[in-house]
Design an enzyme around this catalytic site. Structure first.
Site, PDB file in Angstrom:
ATOM      1  N   ALA A  85       0.791  -1.234   0.000  1.00 47.93           N
ATOM      2  CA  ALA A  85       0.000   0.000   0.000  1.00 47.93           C
ATOM      3  C   ALA A  85       0.832   1.298   0.000  1.00 47.93           C
ATOM      4  CB  ALA A  85      -0.981  -0.043   1.171  1.00 47.93           C
ATOM      5  N   ARG A 126      -5.629  -0.369  -9.047  1.00 48.24           N
ATOM      6  CA  ARG A 126      -5.980  -1.400  -8.045  1.00 48.24           C
ATOM      7  C   ARG A 126      -6.982  -0.764  -7.077  1.00 48.24           C
ATOM      8  NH1 ARG A 126      -1.130  -4.621  -5.383  1.00 48.24           N
ATOM      9  NH2 ARG A 126      -2.754  -6.209  -5.174  1.00 48.24           N
ATOM     10  N   GLN A 233       4.468 -13.252  -1.904  1.00 45.72           N
ATOM     11  CA  GLN A 233       5.170 -12.055  -1.406  1.00 45.72           C
ATOM     12  C   GLN A 233       5.983 -12.366  -0.138  1.00 45.72           C
ATOM     13  OE1 GLN A 233       1.980 -12.134  -2.373  1.00 45.72           O
ATOM     14  NE2 GLN A 233       1.294 -10.213  -3.258  1.00 45.72           N
ATOM     15  N   ASP A 274      -4.121  -2.818   3.844  1.00 42.76           N
ATOM     16  CA  ASP A 274      -4.387  -2.055   2.612  1.00 42.76           C
ATOM     17  C   ASP A 274      -5.482  -1.027   2.812  1.00 42.76           C
ATOM     18  OD1 ASP A 274      -3.102  -4.717   1.692  1.00 42.76           O
ATOM     19  OD2 ASP A 274      -2.826  -3.260   0.070  1.00 42.76           O
TER      20      ASP A 274
HETATM   21  O1  MRU Z   1      -1.011  -7.395  -3.381  1.00 36.65           O
HETATM   22  P1  MRU Z   1       0.050  -6.698  -2.595  1.00 36.65           P
HETATM   23  O2  MRU Z   1       1.369  -7.390  -2.634  1.00 36.65           O
HETATM   24  O3  MRU Z   1       0.148  -5.233  -2.957  1.00 36.65           O
HETATM   25  O4  MRU Z   1      -0.476  -6.773  -1.098  1.00 36.65           O
HETATM   26  C1  MRU Z   1       0.260  -6.141  -0.104  1.00 36.65           C
HETATM   27  C2  MRU Z   1      -0.260  -6.338   1.255  1.00 36.65           C
HETATM   28  O5  MRU Z   1      -1.275  -6.946   1.474  1.00 36.65           O
HETATM   29  C3  MRU Z   1       0.490  -5.635   2.359  1.00 36.65           C
HETATM   30  O6  MRU Z   1       0.406  -6.345   3.552  1.00 36.65           O
HETATM   31  C4  MRU Z   1      -0.109  -4.239   2.566  1.00 36.65           C
HETATM   32  O7  MRU Z   1      -0.171  -3.536   1.362  1.00 36.65           O
HETATM   33  C5  MRU Z   1       0.678  -3.444   3.545  1.00 36.65           C
HETATM   34  S1  MRU Z   1       2.245  -2.938   2.936  1.00 36.65           S
HETATM   35  C6  MRU Z   1       2.985  -2.015   4.139  1.00 36.65           C
END
Ligand code: MRU
Length: 392
Positions: A85, A126, A233, A274
């Site tokens: 995010a 997104r 991730q 997010d």
């Molecule tokens: O789909 P992504 O990789 O963008 O999802 C990211 C997450 O769910 C993270 O935990 C969230 O964005 C917090 S990042 C500090």
């Protein structure tokens, strides 16, 4: 009874080509240039570009790519070349500045119309991470509040605002780290899901900020990183950046969190988010709510690290959070040498889930730790932000 981590465990580590190798407690071998030395997102003003580490290539290859057009920026966000995010917010801020710079209109009205068009396009990349629209709205406000200035001056102000958004992110993550650290003690085991680390933000990350600060101060944390299906991730990014920083990290599959908690290895769960709704319901990477339920079962506190930029008081509850749905191939084909599901099988692939506020022990913001009831404690964080002159 608490089991020892050392007993009969073998570990997977990355070698310096990025390949994995199985070994018994081998030292992590650093890549030639450490991932922590790179900026997740940077402005390359002289090249009219946003530079990002292409996260789809990690950990095998550290590749920095330049984004120059609206489509390249949109696609980089959509395809998760830049993700997490806060990093999405920073990339969008630099991105809209780079695009604004290229607008040839000299009249304010024409400039604003074109700016608006580009902003809405980037905003559509997104839907779940509120930081995207939050950062773009901040940039838009600069345009709206400076009608009286020349277009050239507005472009300079946009650049300054985008840099401010990134600098604030670094400070915010550090403060979250300080508050988060008060919830932990030396030697603790911490479980995290997805990547809310440096690669998801500008420096310390959010959920990893207490871990990095603890590392600087010799806390000796042991971290468990969920691999995070389907886009890995946790395996590709969290395990990579924590190991590169010398943190004791153990990679586990998503279905192992109950096992490690039952063994008594986890003292706290820290995850990112997010979008946090006004009542504390929290959207984060798919699988987060399972971890929260398991943590409750084993009496492990479950903390959400949340910059106020990710808290959306305009969304009353988790029910109203839009959850991004992604392509079936991410589940059926990706990472496998051959597709591992029957052709044409129905797939459900939501990118996020909502953890109900009842499962959350605390929401760690840059202004302090919000505790239930979140309706009031989250609002207090914003009052504090306003008092200290933060941009709402
Ligand atoms: O789909 P992504 O990789 O963008 O999802 C990211 C997450 O769910 C993270 O935990 C969230 O964005 C917090 S990042 C500090």
């Amino acid at each position: 009874m608490r089991k020892s981590l050392q007993e009969g465990t073998s570990f997977l580590f990355y070698d310096n080509t990025g390949n994995t190798m199985s070994c018994e407690r081998k030292e992590f071998m650093e890549p030639r240039k450490n991932i922590m030395e790179y900026d997740t997102v940077a402005l390359r003003d002289e090249e009219d570009a946003v530079a990002i580490i292409d996260q789809t290539k990690l950990p095998k290859e550290i590749q920095v790519i330049l984004l120059k057009t609206a489509q390249e920026i949109w696609e980089a966000i959509y395809k998760l070349k830049v993700r997490g995010a806060p990093a999405i917010g920073v990339a969008a801020a630099f991105g809209i500045y780079v695009l604004a710079k290229k607008i040839s209109a000299e009249e304010y009205r024409d400039f604003r119309k074109e700016f608006q068009k580009q902003k809405e396009y980037l905003d559509s990349a997104r839907p779940t991470a509120v930081n995207l629209s939050w950062a773009l709205r901040r940039m838009e406000q600069v345009v709206q509040e400076n009608k009286d200035k020349s277009v050239a001056e507005i472009k300079d102000l946009l650049k300054a605002e985008a840099i401010r958004i990134q600098e604030e992110d670094i400070q915010v993550c550090r403060s979250i780290g300080e508050f988060g650290l008060t919830l932990l003690k030396p030697g603790d085991g911490i479980l995290t899901h997805c990547n809310a680390g440096k690669l998801a933000a500008s420096r310390y990350g959010t959920a990893t900020a207490p871990i990095y600060l603890g590392q600087e101060r010799g806390y000796g944390f042991r971290v468990f990183a969920d691999e995070t299906r389907p886009l890995l991730q946790g395996a590709r990014l969290t395990a990579f950046e924590l190991a590169a920083s010398g943190v004791d990290v153990t990679l586990i599959c998503d279905n192992m969190s109950a096992a490690v908690m039952k063994n008594g290895w986890v003292n706290a769960v820290f995850v990112g988010c997010d979008r946090v709704a006004a009542n504390g319901d929290t959207a984060n990477k798919i699988g987060t709510s399972v971890v929260a339920a398991v943590a409750k079962q084993y009496g492990v506190p479950f903390y959400v690290a949340a910059p106020t930029a990710t808290i959306d008081l305009a969304t009353p509850t988790g029910e109203e959070i839009v959850i991004e749905q992604r392509a079936a191939e991410e589940v059926t084909d990706m990472w496998y040498q051959t597709p591992m599901a029957p052709e044409g099988v129905k797939v459900y692939n939501p990118a996020f889930d909502v953890t109900s506020r009842e499962l959350i022990s605390g929401i760690v913001t840059e202004y302090g730790i919000a505790k239930p009831p979140y309706e009031t404690s989250l609002r207090k964080m914003f009052e504090e932000k306003k008092k200290r002159g933060g941009t709402l």
